[in-house]
Design a protein around this motif. Structure first.
Motif, PDB file in Angstrom:
ATOM      1  N   LEU A 207       0.913  -1.192   0.136  1.00  0.00           N
ATOM      2  CA  LEU A 207      -0.153   0.061   0.090  1.00  0.00           C
ATOM      3  C   LEU A 207       0.794   1.412   0.089  1.00  0.00           C
ATOM      4  CD1 LEU A 207      -2.639  -1.171   2.627  1.00  0.00           C
ATOM      5  CD2 LEU A 207      -3.119  -0.903   0.314  1.00  0.00           C
ATOM      6  N   ALA A 208       0.526   2.284  -0.481  1.00  0.00           N
ATOM      7  CA  ALA A 208       1.378   3.646  -1.024  1.00  0.00           C
ATOM      8  C   ALA A 208       1.039   4.264   0.305  1.00  0.00           C
ATOM      9  CB  ALA A 208       0.839   4.169  -2.150  1.00  0.00           C
ATOM     10  N   VAL A 209       1.566   4.276   1.557  1.00  0.00           N
ATOM     11  CA  VAL A 209       1.342   4.855   2.586  1.00  0.00           C
ATOM     12  C   VAL A 209       2.584   5.535   3.226  1.00  0.00           C
ATOM     13  CG1 VAL A 209       0.568   4.652   5.066  1.00  0.00           C
ATOM     14  CG2 VAL A 209      -0.425   3.439   3.477  1.00  0.00           C
ATOM     15  N   THR A 210       2.622   6.663   3.760  1.00  0.00           N
ATOM     16  CA  THR A 210       4.117   7.359   4.089  1.00  0.00           C
ATOM     17  C   THR A 210       4.585   6.191   5.227  1.00  0.00           C
ATOM     18  OG1 THR A 210       3.152   9.341   3.647  1.00  0.00           O
ATOM     19  CG2 THR A 210       5.131   9.222   5.040  1.00  0.00           C
ATOM     20  N   THR A 211       5.910   6.032   4.706  1.00  0.00           N
ATOM     21  CA  THR A 211       6.400   4.805   5.885  1.00  0.00           C
ATOM     22  C   THR A 211       7.970   5.503   6.292  1.00  0.00           C
ATOM     23  OG1 THR A 211       5.239   3.234   4.338  1.00  0.00           O
ATOM     24  CG2 THR A 211       7.072   2.522   5.706  1.00  0.00           C
ATOM     25  N   PRO A 212       8.073   5.965   7.508  1.00  0.00           N
ATOM     26  CA  PRO A 212       9.313   6.568   7.787  1.00  0.00           C
ATOM     27  C   PRO A 212      10.001   5.478   8.298  1.00  0.00           C
ATOM     28  CG  PRO A 212       7.484   6.955   9.402  1.00  0.00           C
ATOM     29  CD  PRO A 212       6.906   6.491   8.228  1.00  0.00           C
ATOM     30  N   ALA A 213       9.747   4.356   8.720  1.00  0.00           N
ATOM     31  CA  ALA A 213      10.516   3.314   9.240  1.00  0.00           C
ATOM     32  C   ALA A 213      10.028   2.101   8.919  1.00  0.00           C
ATOM     33  CB  ALA A 213      10.473   3.389  10.732  1.00  0.00           C
ATOM     34  N   LEU A 214      10.885   0.928   8.258  1.00  0.00           N
ATOM     35  CA  LEU A 214      10.532  -0.263   7.817  1.00  0.00           C
ATOM     36  C   LEU A 214       9.838  -0.900   8.892  1.00  0.00           C
ATOM     37  CD1 LEU A 214      10.810  -1.712   4.999  1.00  0.00           C
ATOM     38  CD2 LEU A 214      12.752  -2.718   6.220  1.00  0.00           C
ATOM     39  N   ALA A 215       8.901  -1.629   8.246  1.00  0.00           N
ATOM     40  CA  ALA A 215       8.285  -2.627   9.208  1.00  0.00           C
ATOM     41  C   ALA A 215       9.167  -3.958   9.536  1.00  0.00           C
ATOM     42  CB  ALA A 215       6.901  -3.313   8.829  1.00  0.00           C
ATOM     43  N   PRO A 216       8.956  -4.600  10.945  1.00  0.00           N
ATOM     44  CA  PRO A 216      10.092  -5.635  11.091  1.00  0.00           C
ATOM     45  C   PRO A 216      10.172  -6.745  10.095  1.00  0.00           C
ATOM     46  CG  PRO A 216       8.851  -4.872  12.994  1.00  0.00           C
ATOM     47  CD  PRO A 216       8.068  -4.220  11.805  1.00  0.00           C
ATOM     48  N   ASP A 217       9.023  -6.999   9.523  1.00  0.00           N
ATOM     49  CA  ASP A 217       9.119  -8.147   8.244  1.00  0.00           C
ATOM     50  C   ASP A 217       9.395  -7.585   7.017  1.00  0.00           C
ATOM     51  OD1 ASP A 217       6.663  -6.733   7.782  1.00  0.00           O
ATOM     52  OD2 ASP A 217       5.455  -8.745   7.650  1.00  0.00           O
ATOM     53  N   ALA A 219       7.785  -5.714   4.987  1.00  0.00           N
ATOM     54  CA  ALA A 219       6.638  -5.861   4.089  1.00  0.00           C
ATOM     55  C   ALA A 219       6.356  -4.564   3.242  1.00  0.00           C
ATOM     56  CB  ALA A 219       5.272  -6.337   4.725  1.00  0.00           C
ATOM     57  N   ASP A 220       6.529  -3.552   3.969  1.00  0.00           N
ATOM     58  CA  ASP A 220       6.451  -2.141   3.517  1.00  0.00           C
ATOM     59  C   ASP A 220       7.791  -1.476   2.615  1.00  0.00           C
ATOM     60  OD1 ASP A 220       7.652  -1.658   5.825  1.00  0.00           O
ATOM     61  OD2 ASP A 220       6.190  -0.479   6.653  1.00  0.00           O
ATOM     62  N   LEU A 221       8.684  -2.104   2.308  1.00  0.00           N
ATOM     63  CA  LEU A 221       9.870  -1.916   1.888  1.00  0.00           C
ATOM     64  C   LEU A 221       9.544  -0.952   0.450  1.00  0.00           C
ATOM     65  CD1 LEU A 221      12.928  -1.774   1.567  1.00  0.00           C
ATOM     66  CD2 LEU A 221      12.970  -3.969   0.102  1.00  0.00           C
ATOM     67  N   ALA A 222       8.799  -1.249  -0.251  1.00  0.00           N
ATOM     68  CA  ALA A 222       8.549  -0.537  -1.498  1.00  0.00           C
ATOM     69  C   ALA A 222       8.042   0.998  -0.773  1.00  0.00           C
ATOM     70  CB  ALA A 222       7.571  -0.943  -2.591  1.00  0.00           C
ATOM     71  N   ALA A 223       7.238   0.917  -0.203  1.00  0.00           N
ATOM     72  CA  ALA A 223       6.579   2.234   0.559  1.00  0.00           C
ATOM     73  C   ALA A 223       7.781   3.146   1.141  1.00  0.00           C
ATOM     74  CB  ALA A 223       5.438   2.096   1.450  1.00  0.00           C
ATOM     75  N   ALA A 224       8.651   2.362   1.945  1.00  0.00           N
ATOM     76  CA  ALA A 224       9.754   3.105   2.470  1.00  0.00           C
ATOM     77  C   ALA A 224      10.628   3.790   1.341  1.00  0.00           C
ATOM     78  CB  ALA A 224      10.498   2.167   3.380  1.00  0.00           C
ATOM     79  N   PHE A 225      11.036   3.030   0.425  1.00  0.00           N
ATOM     80  CA  PHE A 225      11.763   3.638  -0.691  1.00  0.00           C
ATOM     81  C   PHE A 225      11.082   4.865  -1.409  1.00  0.00           C
ATOM     82  CE2 PHE A 225      14.075  -0.439  -1.660  1.00  0.00           C
ATOM     83  CZ  PHE A 225      14.996  -0.454  -0.871  1.00  0.00           C
ATOM     84  N   ALA A 226       9.675   4.752  -1.439  1.00  0.00           N
ATOM     85  CA  ALA A 226       8.880   5.810  -2.176  1.00  0.00           C
ATOM     86  C   ALA A 226       8.904   6.855  -1.049  1.00  0.00           C
ATOM     87  CB  ALA A 226       7.523   5.249  -2.421  1.00  0.00           C
ATOM     88  N   THR A 227       8.830   6.874   0.062  1.00  0.00           N
ATOM     89  CA  THR A 227       8.946   7.845   1.097  1.00  0.00           C
ATOM     90  C   THR A 227      10.061   8.657   1.191  1.00  0.00           C
ATOM     91  OG1 THR A 227       7.270   6.629   2.620  1.00  0.00           O
ATOM     92  CG2 THR A 227       8.697   8.423   3.536  1.00  0.00           C
TER      93      THR A 227
END
Length: 379
Positions: A207-217, A219-227
């Motif tokens: 999901l395209a959600v602002t992600t300042p820090a990566l989740a422990p698993d 799963a939101d790596l793409a959103a972290a890069f997009a942020t």
């Protein structure tokens, strides 16, 4: 946010009884079976105490029969897991020490199952002057907590044996010290189970959600890069880390719509973007580590367990540099069996790796005194 100043663990797996200081960058290195991962797990259990999931976490590890120290005990010593952390808030000069003990009860109990882990004791002390003040003291179901005026109060709720008072007493106005410690623990991040297999969430859009820090698993790596790319607008560190690891290649992060994505263009195929399902395990793991350590905003405490797994040895020094850079923005805890990684972090970060070993069957750290200080701290 308070930093970790000291950790203590006893009765947990190979941790007979150990107490040692924490620093801005702590590196623990040792072979398989020495118990270095148990040091890491002990920290994650303290976090579980803050979220109310401590006894569940112990049950998921196999229950008390599996997690209790299996070696000899002193006569009349109870079979319990004891965990403690001292947190220090530099802005106020206050130190917070939280301790919890977990065991099992006799078979007949009205509020827990026979073999279920149960909280036996909890204590939180706060020290700003010469003497610490106890703000939470629990022994079984009974105890007290100090309110915002410093007065002792009963808990005001019937605590189950499987609940921690730290998690249950949620009134931040009445119990501000509990809120400070709870928030500090909850903000910790642990990275040890980032999968790279074909079904890994790293290989799928998110999901395209602002992600300042990566989740422990991860799963939101793409959103972290997009942020980093489209919100912060600064990918200099990320681009440099990627270019150093894969010369001639380029990380591609398109502007997201409902989903965030990323891909890689390799120099051999300049017209084609390789999607995550096509990337090797090592490449994907390196990208996940870059997302962890170079994120927009790092957690105040970041723990890595054997991050070198699946990485090509040539990437070890690049990983070390990212770890040292992250330690400038966060308190970092590294557990590794790679002497090469530990040496590289020591070189770039100016820290001394701590050798984890077994002593009389118990996990110990080379150079650690019984007082909880390292013998070389004055050097």
């Amino acid at each position: 946010m308070p930093v970790v100043r000291e950790i203590e663990a006893a009765g947990y797996r190979s941790l007979r009884s150990i107490r040692f200081p924490g620093g801005p960058l702590s590196v623990f290195v040792g072979g398989n079976g020495t118990g270095k991962t148990n040091l890491y797990r002990a920290l994650s259990l303290l976090q579980a105490a803050s979220t109310g999931t401590l006894t569940r976490a112990l049950a998921a590890e196999g229950g008390m029969d599996s997690v209790l120290w299996a070696g000899p005990r002193r006569k009349a010593e109870p079979a319990r897991v004891r965990l403690s952390a001292e947190l220090f808030e530099e802005s106020t000069g206050q130190a917070y020490t939280y301790a919890v003990e977990v065991g099992i009860s006799p078979p007949v109990t009205a509020a827990a199952f026979a073999l279920e882990p149960q909280v036996k004791r909890e204590r939180l002390t706060v020290q700003a002057g010469a003497r610490p003040v106890t703000v939470l003291d629990r022994d079984g179901p009974a105890g007290f907590v100090r309110d915002e005026d410093g007065r002792k109060r009963p808990f005001g709720t019937d605590l189950l044996p499987t609940e921690t008072a730290l998690a249950a007493l949620q009134d931040a106005v009445r119990f501000p010290e509990l809120q400070i410690v709870r928030q500090a623990f909850a903000a910790w991040r642990f990275y040890h189970d980032v999968r790279t297999d074909t079904a890994s969430p790293l290989r799928r859009p998110c999901l395209a959600v602002t992600t300042p820090a990566l989740a422990p698993d991860g799963a939101d790596l793409a959103a972290a890069f997009a942020t980093l790319t489209h919100i912060r607008g600064d990918t200099a560190d990320l681009d440099a880390a990627f270019a150093d690891a894969f010369p001639g290649a380029r990380l591609v992060v398109p502007r997201p719509d409902r989903e965030a994505r990323f891909g890689v263009i390799f120099s051999e195929y300049p017209q084609r973007v390789f999607e995550p399902p096509e990337l090797s395990d090592g490449t994907l793991r390196y990208l996940a580590l870059a997302g962890t350590l170079l994120a927009y905003r790092l957690p105040p405490f970041l723990a890595l367990n054997e991050p070198e797994t699946s990485l090509h040895p040539d990437l070890t020094e690049l990983l070390a540099r990212m770890i040292v850079r992250a330690a400038q923005r966060s308190q970092v805890w590294l557990v590794t069996h790679s002497e090469r990684l530990a040496a590289a972090v020591a070189e770039y970060g100016g820290v001394r790796p701590r050798l984890v070993l077994k002593r009389d069957g118990a996990t110990w750290i080379d150079g650690l005194r019984l007082s909880g200080a390292f013998s070389d701290e004055d050097e």
